[in-house]
Design an enzyme around this catalytic site. Structure first.
Site, PDB file in Angstrom:
ATOM      1  N   GLY A 351     -13.378   5.976 -32.049  1.00 26.23           N
ATOM      2  CA  GLY A 351     -12.127   6.140 -32.791  1.00 26.23           C
ATOM      3  C   GLY A 351     -10.942   5.778 -31.927  1.00 26.23           C
ATOM      4  N   ALA A 352     -10.993   6.203 -30.667  1.00 23.66           N
ATOM      5  CA  ALA A 352      -9.933   5.916 -29.705  1.00 23.66           C
ATOM      6  C   ALA A 352     -10.448   6.247 -28.319  1.00 23.66           C
ATOM      7  CB  ALA A 352      -8.677   6.725 -30.025  1.00 23.66           C
ATOM      8  N   MET A 353      -9.688   5.839 -27.292  1.00 17.63           N
ATOM      9  CA  MET A 353     -10.075   6.095 -25.903  1.00 17.63           C
ATOM     10  C   MET A 353      -8.838   6.441 -25.099  1.00 17.63           C
ATOM     11  SD  MET A 353     -12.303   6.395 -23.611  1.00 17.63           S
ATOM     12  CE  MET A 353     -11.864   6.892 -21.960  1.00 17.63           C
ATOM     13  N   GLU A 354      -8.946   7.535 -24.329  1.00 15.53           N
ATOM     14  CA  GLU A 354      -7.791   8.149 -23.688  1.00 15.53           C
ATOM     15  C   GLU A 354      -7.377   7.505 -22.377  1.00 15.53           C
ATOM     16  OE1 GLU A 354     -11.449  10.695 -22.393  1.00 15.53           O
ATOM     17  OE2 GLU A 354     -10.782   9.653 -24.195  1.00 15.53           O
ATOM     18  N   ASN A 355      -7.550   6.190 -22.223  1.00 12.88           N
ATOM     19  CA  ASN A 355      -7.157   5.521 -20.981  1.00 12.88           C
ATOM     20  C   ASN A 355      -5.739   5.960 -20.603  1.00 12.88           C
ATOM     21  OD1 ASN A 355      -9.538   3.724 -21.402  1.00 12.88           O
ATOM     22  ND2 ASN A 355      -8.251   2.936 -23.049  1.00 12.88           N
ATOM     23  N   HIS A 387      -5.531  14.231 -30.170  1.00 11.74           N
ATOM     24  CA  HIS A 387      -6.734  14.336 -29.326  1.00 11.74           C
ATOM     25  C   HIS A 387      -6.554  13.526 -28.044  1.00 11.74           C
ATOM     26  CE1 HIS A 387     -11.277  14.581 -28.879  1.00 11.74           C
ATOM     27  NE2 HIS A 387     -10.983  13.574 -28.066  1.00 11.74           N
ATOM     28  N   GLU A 388      -6.113  12.289 -28.186  1.00 11.78           N
ATOM     29  CA  GLU A 388      -5.997  11.424 -27.001  1.00 11.78           C
ATOM     30  C   GLU A 388      -4.884  11.891 -26.075  1.00 11.78           C
ATOM     31  OE1 GLU A 388      -8.521   9.634 -26.703  1.00 11.78           O
ATOM     32  OE2 GLU A 388      -9.121   9.902 -28.777  1.00 11.78           O
ATOM     33  N   HIS A 391      -5.849  14.651 -23.782  1.00  9.90           N
ATOM     34  CA  HIS A 391      -6.628  14.202 -22.630  1.00  9.90           C
ATOM     35  C   HIS A 391      -5.750  13.778 -21.451  1.00  9.90           C
ATOM     36  CE1 HIS A 391     -10.803  14.237 -23.766  1.00  9.90           C
ATOM     37  NE2 HIS A 391     -10.643  13.467 -24.820  1.00  9.90           N
ATOM     38  N   GLU A 410     -14.176  16.777 -24.085  1.00 10.37           N
ATOM     39  CA  GLU A 410     -14.087  16.369 -25.486  1.00 10.37           C
ATOM     40  C   GLU A 410     -13.966  17.559 -26.431  1.00 10.37           C
ATOM     41  OE1 GLU A 410     -13.332  13.547 -26.222  1.00 10.37           O
ATOM     42  OE2 GLU A 410     -14.011  12.291 -24.577  1.00 10.37           O
TER      43      GLU A 410
END
Length: 968
Positions: A351-355, A387-388, A391, A410
């Site tokens: 869905g997404a990535m918290e880079n 959510h991201e 993080h 997570e």
């Protein structure tokens, strides 16, 4: 973008040399890469001049019997990276071999922690250039002398570049390792990969990344473990008219010319100290909207130019600032960076990535168009952003040491995402919706004997496939549920206080879960909160053993007992528990006319006299607002009292607990703890219920009955009963929307309107199908005719199910031309609703053709088709016949396990169980991250078989009786 400045000659020469070196290996790449995919080579010797051990003389790399350091999947603790310098040049056009590639060179400065004559560094699917016959060069720093290289080689199973030295590196000394390489910019959604989209009839290519969990090593050689934190210095070389992004802010881009090609070089500020999996970089021709100059944190939303021009990024921009502010207050810690770039990608596996500083999203998780997107789409954008951003502190600033504690990152981000979304949208009731969205669903998974604890031992999570398996609902949703439970019994204020000191002590470092328990205990002690034992003792029982308890309350005596809850009591639990499957349970309850109270069940059984009921009209309900992660069973008298209360004044029971009573009853019935007819009776009050949560919970539980019985004689009477129950709800929404011309005011009412129409149409409520097919026909005749965004998914599905090839082809055309990803998703689902087998088979063939269905959507498409009773056997035959192709081309995705569970969820016969066993045998070892999902499907099928055998007749009789009785 900066203009026309030229770089110095020295830097230009470096780039040209790198380009020449890379060009020499481009031809070899296609050969090496294709061999690697088709033949899992153990070792690649570095060169003929300085060969490593030949494959025949290499030690065995069987994971269970490692003999050499390079046979282990974990890095040794002898070296610690300090910083990387990485230069990458992605080609956005294919070469003569029709391959998209990238070239690059990198160096890593590392400290020797203890003497060693071996350097192990991760490298996967990279064709490394040789320097004097070796795959790398080594230099000593700060006066240290670098040993000469003895030999270098690649070990494919453990994904290492091995550098063996003639003498030892000295503890405390610093060194620098150089590599030069070529990789494929593939469409596999992992590492450094390409995403494609069409704009104005032209194909556009984006070079982007997804490093989590173990794919940074596909972009450049690196120490690819979360505890191996370092600083990253990135340079990207890219075509004119494109922009480059990374974790740090870019310096002014400069023009360069390499081999006569005019390019741009973009250099970035050094990143913070971080893990490799958080590294990100993108080359694209996107544009953005952002905060005004001078803002304390620069926020930019990047997407396709047309998406930004249409305002699809406006909602994300408006909500990112407030959510960041919320977390700064919640953590009592400032945002660690100066910018927050968020980019919507056409192809993205998760869905997404918290880079850190450059968060990547699927388009559906970041873009929102109020004219087309539903309230569900809007909620998804708000919660995923939340959510991201959560993080940025919890996961990025402080990172768990190893993947066995992924749940802490997570699960935590999932829980607090609802708090952040609630702050951004306070009228949505998000703090309650976590129960529906996360908790009830994951209880069904965690009630299987094949579930797993939240926290595993490090030694049990070694290989990339084992790590990928952890990205499941247990990690995310159960993790969120137990942390929510913890926050509730120590209070959110104390929870937040403990997080602050935890983040302060461990920022830019790594932790294990016991570090969090220690800081939360400090906050509990400071506030004077009384617990029955230490917080660590309480919480370890929830994270170190799988499953959860069913708490049984006898309201005659006040006796309370707990037992490990299993959907199939006959299943065998092979996983040992350090606590003998007992929990310390915070039980909250209310009873007639009394305020809420709490009781701690600390052993197998206890007694609380206050829970004993008096007059026959009294009732008791426990686990208020489902704050605890457990189910509740009662003595038969209290069940009858609750049913009486639901039929008379259901509003006296809190709305979440009305949903809970339904969900507990249905699951207790599946576990043979109460009669199935009692569970069905909990739905009888629904003809007077208008709230979303009870209806949604009932719908989900009745879906199980559809899965088990929609091919049997139970189907007709079941349809008749549900039609009778939903008719008043359908009429209610028809009235409050003035004959479907208005949108309900409440967020959850908008959801429940969808339930009303969907269930009414599927059960044949008069006027419903005419309504949906009429709207769809109007749209076919005039595509500018607007169907309410909230209703589109159910309208599309209903109309396509009732229609034929004309409706299907029209929907397919609209799907292929959809400019908004959330609209494409609705159509993608609706296309699976057709009752024509040949259309479903056509759709299945499309699912594995990336020109038709994006790779990111292949699993979802097949699962949607399997959700259709006509499509399920077609989907099952399809994945069995195509398994090798699916596994090799799609097996790396984190959602791969969902494919297995989705296609087999209807299985309930001996024949289907044997087919599943045969499937497992035919493809032994070829399930990767879906291995656990396969075992869960086998267990679920066996439980379904037993349940159907026991319940089919009584369910048929009950529905017959209720369907024929007069409406209330």
């Amino acid at each position: 973008m900066g203009k026309g400045l030229y770089i110095s000659k020295a830097v230009l020469i470096t780039c040209v040399v790198a380009a020449i070196g890379a060009a020499a290996t481009i031809i070899a790449l296609s050969v090496v890469y294709s061999q690697e995919k088709s033949n899992n080579v153990v070792v690649t010797p570095s060169s003929t001049a300085n060969p490593g051990p030949s494959p025949s003389t290499m030690p065995s790399t069987t994971p269970s019997t490692p003999k050499e350091p390079w046979d282990f999947y974990r890095l040794p603790d002898s070296l610690a990276p300090v910083s990387y310098n990485v230069t990458l040049w992605p080609r956005l056009k294919p070469n003569a071999d029709e391959l998209y590639i990238f070239t690059g060179h990198s160096s890593v400065i590392f400290r020797c922690v203890r003497e060693t004559d071996l350097i192990l560094i991760h490298s996967n699917k990279l064709n490394l250039t040789t320097f004097d016959g070796y795959h790398a060069r080594l230099m000593g720093l700060n006066g240290a002398t670098a040993p000469s290289l003895k030999r270098t080689w690649l070990v494919v199973p453990t994904q290492y570049l091995v550098v063996q030295l003639n003498s030892k590196l000295q503890a405390g000394s610093m060194y620098e390792l150089f590599t030069d390489f070529v990789g494929e910019l593939a469409d596999d959604l992992g590492g450094f990969y390409r995403s494609e989209y069409m704009e104005d009839g032209q194909k556009k290519v984006v070079a982007t990344t997804q490093m989590q969990p173990t794919d940074a090593r596909k972009a450049f050689p690196c120490f690819d473990e979360p505890a191996m934190k370092a600083v990253f210095h990135m340079i990207l070389i890219h075509p004119q008219d494109t922009v480059a992004l990374s974790n740090g802010m870019n310096y002014d881009p400069v023009n360069v010319t390499i081999d006569g090609e005019k390019l741009i070089q973009t250099r970035f500020e050094a990143s913070e100290i971080m893990s490799t999996y958080l590294l990100a970089f993108v080359v694209c021709d996107f544009t953005y909207i952002g905060t005004k100059p001078g803002a304390e944190v620069l926020i930019r939303i990047w997407a396709r130019r047309k998406a930004i021009e249409e305002g699809q990024g406006d909602y994300a921009l408006n909500k990112t600032g407030p959510i960041l502010e919320f977390f700064e207050k919640y953590y009592n810690s400032p945002y660690p960076l100066t910018k927050s770039d968020q980019i919507a990608l056409p192809d993205f596996s998760a869905g997404a990535m918290e880079n850190w500083g450059l968060i990547t999203y699927r388009e559906t998780a970041l873009l929102y168009n109020p004219a087309v997107s539903s309230n569900g789409d809007k909620e998804w954008v708000a919660t995923v952003i939340s959510h991201e951003l959560a993080h940025m502190w919890f996961g990025n600033l402080v990172t768990t040491r190893w993947w066995n504690d992924l749940w802490l990152n997570e699960g935590f981000a999932t829980y607090v995402s609802y708090l952040g979304a609630h702050y951004a949208e306070p009228t949505w009731n998000m703090k309650d919706l976590i129960v529906l969205n996360e908790i009830l669903g994951v209880m069904g998974v965690d009630a299987l004997a094949s579930s797993h604890p939240l926290s595993s031992k490090e030694e049990d999570v070694q290989r990339p496939a084992q790590i990928s398996e952890l990205f499941d609902s247990i990690t995310y949703s159960k993790g969120a549920a137990v942390l929510r439970m913890l926050s509730e019994f120590i209070t959110e204020e104390v929870f937040s206080s403990g997080l602050h000191t935890y983040l302060e002590e461990f920022k830019y470092n790594n932790t294990v879960y016991t570090d969090l328990w220690r800081h939360l205990q400090m906050a509990v002690d400071k506030d004077g909160i009384s617990l029955p034992t230490s917080l660590e003792d309480i919480m370890n029982r929830w994270i170190l053993q799988m499953g959860f308890p069913v708490v049984t309350i006898d309201t005659k005596t006040g006796k309370i007992t707990q037992e490990h809850f299993l959907l199939d009591p006959a299943s065998i639990v092979d996983t040992p528990s350090p606590f003998n499957y007992e929990w310390i349970v915070p039980i909250t309850w209310i009873k007639t006319g009394a305020p809420e109270k709490q009781y701690w069940l600390v052993e197998k059984e206890g007694t609380n006299n206050e829970m004993a009921l008096g007059p026959p009209t009294d009732w008791l309900v426990a686990n208020i607002n489902m704050r605890g992660f457990y189910r509740v069973n009662y003595d038969s008298d209290n069940w009858e009292r609750l049913l009486t209360k639901l039929s008379s004044r259901h509003e006296d029971i809190p709305v979440i607990n009305r949903a809970q009573v339904i969900d507990d009853a249905f699951n207790l019935a599946r576990a043979k703890r109460v009669d199935t007819t009692l569970a069905l009776r909990t739905t009888k009050f629904l003809n007077k219920e208008i709230e979303y949560m009870p209806w949604q919970t009932a719908s989900r539980n009745l879906d199980y009955f559809y899965l088990m019985f929609d091919r049997s004689e139970v189907y007709g009477p079941m349809q008749a009963y549900i039609k009778k129950q939903v008719q008043p709800l359908f009429n209610h929404f028809k009235n409050i929307t003035e004959n479907w011309t208005k949108i309900p005011d409440s967020h959850t009412d908008q959801y429940n309107q969808v339930n009303a129409i969907s269930m009414a149409c599927s059960t044949g409520v008069e006027g419903c199908k005419e309504l949906t097919t009429g709207w769809f026909k109007e749209w076919m005749n005039n595509s500018s005719k607007i169907i309410s965004p909230n209703l589109r998914s159910t309208v599309y599905c209903s109309a396509i199910a009732d229609g034929g090839v004309e409706e299907w082809n029209f929907a397919w055309s609209m799907y292929k031309n959809a400019a908004i990803a959330s609209e494409a998703d609705k159509l993608m689902y609706a296309l699976s609703c057709t009752k024509e087998p040949w259309l479903l088979n056509r759709y299945l063939e499309y699912s594995l053709n990336p020109a038709m269905i994006r790779k990111q959507d292949a699993s979802s498409t097949i699962v949607y088709i399997a959700g259709n009773p006509i499509g399920q056997p077609l989907a099952w035959d399809f994945i069995r016949s195509k398994w090798d192709h699916i596994f090799n081309d799609y097996g790396g995705g984190l959602s791969f396990g969902r494919l297995i569970s989705g296609v087999t969820k209807r299985f309930s016969t001996e024949y289907e169980y044997n087919q599943l066993l045969q499937f497992k045998e035919d493809h032994g070892g070829q399930f990767g991250s879906a291995t656990t999902a396969l075992e869960q499907s086998l267990e679920r099928t066996k439980a379904n078989m037993n349940w159907v055998d026991m319940n089919k007749k009584k369910v048929l009789d009950w529905f017959n009786n209720e369907a024929s009785s007069s409406s209330v």
